[in-house]
Design a protein around this motif. Structure first.
Motif, mmCIF file in Angstrom:
data_model
loop_
_atom_site.group_PDB
_atom_site.id
_atom_site.type_symbol
_atom_site.label_atom_id
_atom_site.label_comp_id
_atom_site.label_asym_id
_atom_site.label_seq_id
_atom_site.Cartn_x
_atom_site.Cartn_y
_atom_site.Cartn_z
ATOM 1 N N THR A 137 0.806 -1.217 0.000
ATOM 2 C CA THR A 137 0.000 0.000 0.000
ATOM 3 C C THR A 137 0.843 1.271 0.000
ATOM 4 O O THR A 137 0.359 2.334 -0.350
ATOM 5 C CB THR A 137 -0.929 0.021 1.225
ATOM 6 O OG1 THR A 137 -0.145 -0.080 2.423
ATOM 7 C CG2 THR A 137 -1.915 -1.147 1.167
ATOM 8 N N SER A 138 2.100 1.172 0.423
ATOM 9 C CA SER A 138 2.982 2.352 0.394
ATOM 10 C C SER A 138 4.432 1.903 0.287
ATOM 11 O O SER A 138 4.825 0.892 0.874
ATOM 12 C CB SER A 138 2.791 3.213 1.652
ATOM 13 O OG SER A 138 3.148 2.502 2.822
ATOM 14 N N GLN A 139 5.208 2.663 -0.497
ATOM 15 C CA GLN A 139 6.625 2.377 -0.691
ATOM 16 C C GLN A 139 7.467 3.216 0.269
ATOM 17 O O GLN A 139 7.014 4.256 0.774
ATOM 18 C CB GLN A 139 7.023 2.698 -2.133
ATOM 19 C CG GLN A 139 6.325 1.833 -3.183
ATOM 20 C CD GLN A 139 6.826 0.407 -3.192
ATOM 21 O OE1 GLN A 139 7.820 0.086 -2.549
ATOM 22 N NE2 GLN A 139 6.103 -0.461 -3.900
ATOM 23 N N PRO A 140 8.707 2.789 0.557
ATOM 24 C CA PRO A 140 9.573 3.577 1.451
ATOM 25 C C PRO A 140 9.939 4.921 0.818
ATOM 26 O O PRO A 140 10.048 5.037 -0.410
ATOM 27 C CB PRO A 140 10.797 2.684 1.626
ATOM 28 C CG PRO A 140 10.797 1.774 0.447
ATOM 29 C CD PRO A 140 9.359 1.538 0.116
ATOM 30 N N GLU A 141 10.085 5.918 1.649
ATOM 31 C CA GLU A 141 10.459 7.256 1.176
ATOM 32 C C GLU A 141 11.976 7.389 1.095
ATOM 33 O O GLU A 141 12.713 6.756 1.855
ATOM 34 C CB GLU A 141 9.894 8.310 2.131
ATOM 35 C CG GLU A 141 8.372 8.327 2.184
ATOM 36 C CD GLU A 141 7.857 9.400 3.128
ATOM 37 O OE1 GLU A 141 8.694 10.063 3.779
ATOM 38 O OE2 GLU A 141 6.624 9.584 3.204
ATOM 39 N N ASP A 142 12.425 8.225 0.141
ATOM 40 C CA ASP A 142 13.860 8.482 0.003
ATOM 41 C C ASP A 142 14.393 9.161 1.261
ATOM 42 O O ASP A 142 13.708 9.991 1.886
ATOM 43 C CB ASP A 142 14.137 9.377 -1.211
ATOM 44 C CG ASP A 142 13.784 8.690 -2.524
ATOM 45 O OD1 ASP A 142 13.768 7.440 -2.537
ATOM 46 O OD2 ASP A 142 13.532 9.404 -3.506
ATOM 47 N N GLN A 143 15.598 8.806 1.641
ATOM 48 C CA GLN A 143 16.241 9.421 2.798
ATOM 49 C C GLN A 143 17.692 9.739 2.466
ATOM 50 O O GLN A 143 18.324 9.042 1.659
ATOM 51 C CB GLN A 143 16.205 8.483 4.016
ATOM 52 C CG GLN A 143 14.799 8.137 4.489
ATOM 53 C CD GLN A 143 14.833 7.378 5.802
ATOM 54 O OE1 GLN A 143 15.537 7.771 6.733
ATOM 55 N NE2 GLN A 143 14.073 6.291 5.872
ATOM 56 N N PHE A 166 13.563 2.254 6.887
ATOM 57 C CA PHE A 166 12.609 2.367 5.794
ATOM 58 C C PHE A 166 11.348 1.560 6.152
ATOM 59 O O PHE A 166 11.445 0.487 6.732
ATOM 60 C CB PHE A 166 13.219 1.831 4.502
ATOM 61 C CG PHE A 166 14.412 2.630 4.018
ATOM 62 C CD1 PHE A 166 14.232 3.694 3.154
ATOM 63 C CD2 PHE A 166 15.702 2.305 4.437
ATOM 64 C CE1 PHE A 166 15.314 4.440 2.720
ATOM 65 C CE2 PHE A 166 16.795 3.039 3.999
ATOM 66 C CZ PHE A 166 16.599 4.099 3.135
ATOM 67 N N SER A 167 10.196 2.082 5.786
ATOM 68 C CA SER A 167 8.925 1.416 6.089
ATOM 69 C C SER A 167 8.141 1.150 4.814
ATOM 70 O O SER A 167 8.112 1.981 3.894
ATOM 71 C CB SER A 167 8.053 2.279 7.020
ATOM 72 O OG SER A 167 8.718 2.482 8.260
ATOM 73 N N VAL A 168 7.531 -0.020 4.751
ATOM 74 C CA VAL A 168 6.675 -0.415 3.627
ATOM 75 C C VAL A 168 5.298 -0.792 4.192
ATOM 76 O O VAL A 168 5.203 -1.561 5.161
ATOM 77 C CB VAL A 168 7.269 -1.607 2.861
ATOM 78 C CG1 VAL A 168 6.332 -2.028 1.734
ATOM 79 C CG2 VAL A 168 8.644 -1.266 2.321
ATOM 80 N N GLY A 169 4.234 -0.217 3.603
ATOM 81 C CA GLY A 169 2.880 -0.558 4.036
ATOM 82 C C GLY A 169 2.350 -1.744 3.254
ATOM 83 O O GLY A 169 2.495 -1.815 2.031
ATOM 84 N N VAL A 170 1.771 -2.717 3.980
ATOM 85 C CA VAL A 170 1.255 -3.933 3.348
ATOM 86 C C VAL A 170 -0.148 -4.211 3.883
ATOM 87 O O VAL A 170 -0.399 -4.109 5.091
ATOM 88 C CB VAL A 170 2.162 -5.140 3.618
ATOM 89 C CG1 VAL A 170 1.559 -6.404 3.013
ATOM 90 C CG2 VAL A 170 3.550 -4.893 3.067
ATOM 91 N N ASN A 171 -1.077 -4.547 2.993
ATOM 92 C CA ASN A 171 -2.415 -4.978 3.372
ATOM 93 C C ASN A 171 -2.534 -6.472 3.087
ATOM 94 O O ASN A 171 -2.349 -6.906 1.947
ATOM 95 C CB ASN A 171 -3.456 -4.199 2.551
ATOM 96 C CG ASN A 171 -4.881 -4.513 2.976
ATOM 97 O OD1 ASN A 171 -5.130 -5.469 3.678
ATOM 98 N ND2 ASN A 171 -5.815 -3.678 2.519
ATOM 99 N N ASP A 172 -2.834 -7.282 4.136
ATOM 100 C CA ASP A 172 -2.930 -8.727 3.915
ATOM 101 C C ASP A 172 -4.288 -9.127 3.374
ATOM 102 O O ASP A 172 -4.574 -10.323 3.193
ATOM 103 C CB ASP A 172 -2.620 -9.501 5.194
ATOM 104 C CG ASP A 172 -3.677 -9.331 6.268
ATOM 105 O OD1 ASP A 172 -4.628 -8.552 6.055
ATOM 106 O OD2 ASP A 172 -3.544 -9.961 7.327
#
Length: 266
Positions: free
Chosen positions: A242-248, A258-264
């Protein structure tokens, strides 16, 4: 009293009973609406008492059955089933479970075959006046012993008439099965139990299986009756990002998260 039909009924039908009186003098005068469904049902394991099943529309069933148990090296039960291939997401609401033994059971079952000794995975409820818990069970070798979720981790009481249970397999070649519980059929939360079928003896769990609803009375001298509603066999949906990690930007030698959003898709 048991009524038998000659030939398959129409998609929708009704059965009216009048003037039937039991030994206590109670008269039955009632009409039940039924629905013909594309599923088979039968006793398996040769229980002493003959079971039966009746579709009542909108994914509803009355299922009656005897049998010593769904456990051990072979099962005795009544099973309403259909063949299925590949992934699945099976859901049902257990409205009620009437029986005499504390370990009478009803719920969703997935089997490799219809032999009493076949490998299987299931999620079953027990009755309110008995164990009053929901359990995930399995047999991972043909004719081998059964196992289940550890006793201290089983959830109770069972919230009849809103005891929603669910069993999923994300991939037809996967040995991982997930059981879920809910009280509204919408909010499922984290899996109640995740089971990975062992391949040591009989190899991977088959892609072509039998799925459906099973009951056992756990008492050779009596039957159990379960009422189910909203039964569905869906295709499992793989988790989605649902969301990709943001550049840092970080200095050399420093760490970053880094965080990645996932919907199961539960």
């Amino acid at each position: 009293v048991k009524l038998s039909l000659s030939g398959a009924p129409a998609a929708g039908y009704s059965v009216t009973v009048n003037g039937v009186t039991d030994l206590a003098g109670n008269a039955a005068n009632d009409t039940l609406e039924g629905e013909s469904v594309a599923m088979d049902h039968a006793d398996y394991g040769d229980p002493a008492l003959e079971g039966d099943a009746f579709g009542i529309g909108n994914g509803g069933f009355y299922v009656a059955g005897g049998g010593a148990d769904i456990w051990g090296n072979a099962d005795q039960m009544h099973f309403v089933h259909a063949p299925h291939s590949g992934s699945f997401d099976i859901r049902v609401r257990v409205v009620s479970l009437d029986g005499t033994h504390s370990w009478a059971k009803s719920g969703i079952m997935v089997r490799e075959g219809l032999e009493p000794e076949a490998r299987h995975v299931d999620i079953l409820t027990t009755r309110t006046g008995g164990q009053n818990i929901t359990n995930v069970q399995w047999r991972d070798t043909f004719g081998g012993g059964s196992a289940s979720k550890p006793g201290g981790e089983r959830v109770g009481p069972v919230p009849y008439p809103n005891a929603w249970i669910r069993l999923t397999r994300a991939d037809g070649n996967s040995n991982e099965f997930k059981g879920y519980l809910s009280e509204d059929g919408v909010n499922w939360g984290d899996p109640y139990h995740v089971y990975n079928m062992t391949e040591d003896t009989d190899g991977p769990f088959a892609s072509d299986v039998f799925v459906g609803l099973a009951v056992t009375s756990h008492d050779a001298a009596s039957e159990v009756v379960a009422t189910f509603a909203d039964f569905q066999i869906l295709e499992a949906v793989a988790p989605s990002v649902t969301s990709q990690p943001e550049d840092q930007s970080v200095v050399a030698g420093a760490s970053a998260t880094f965080s990645v959003g996932v919907n199961d898709n539960a």
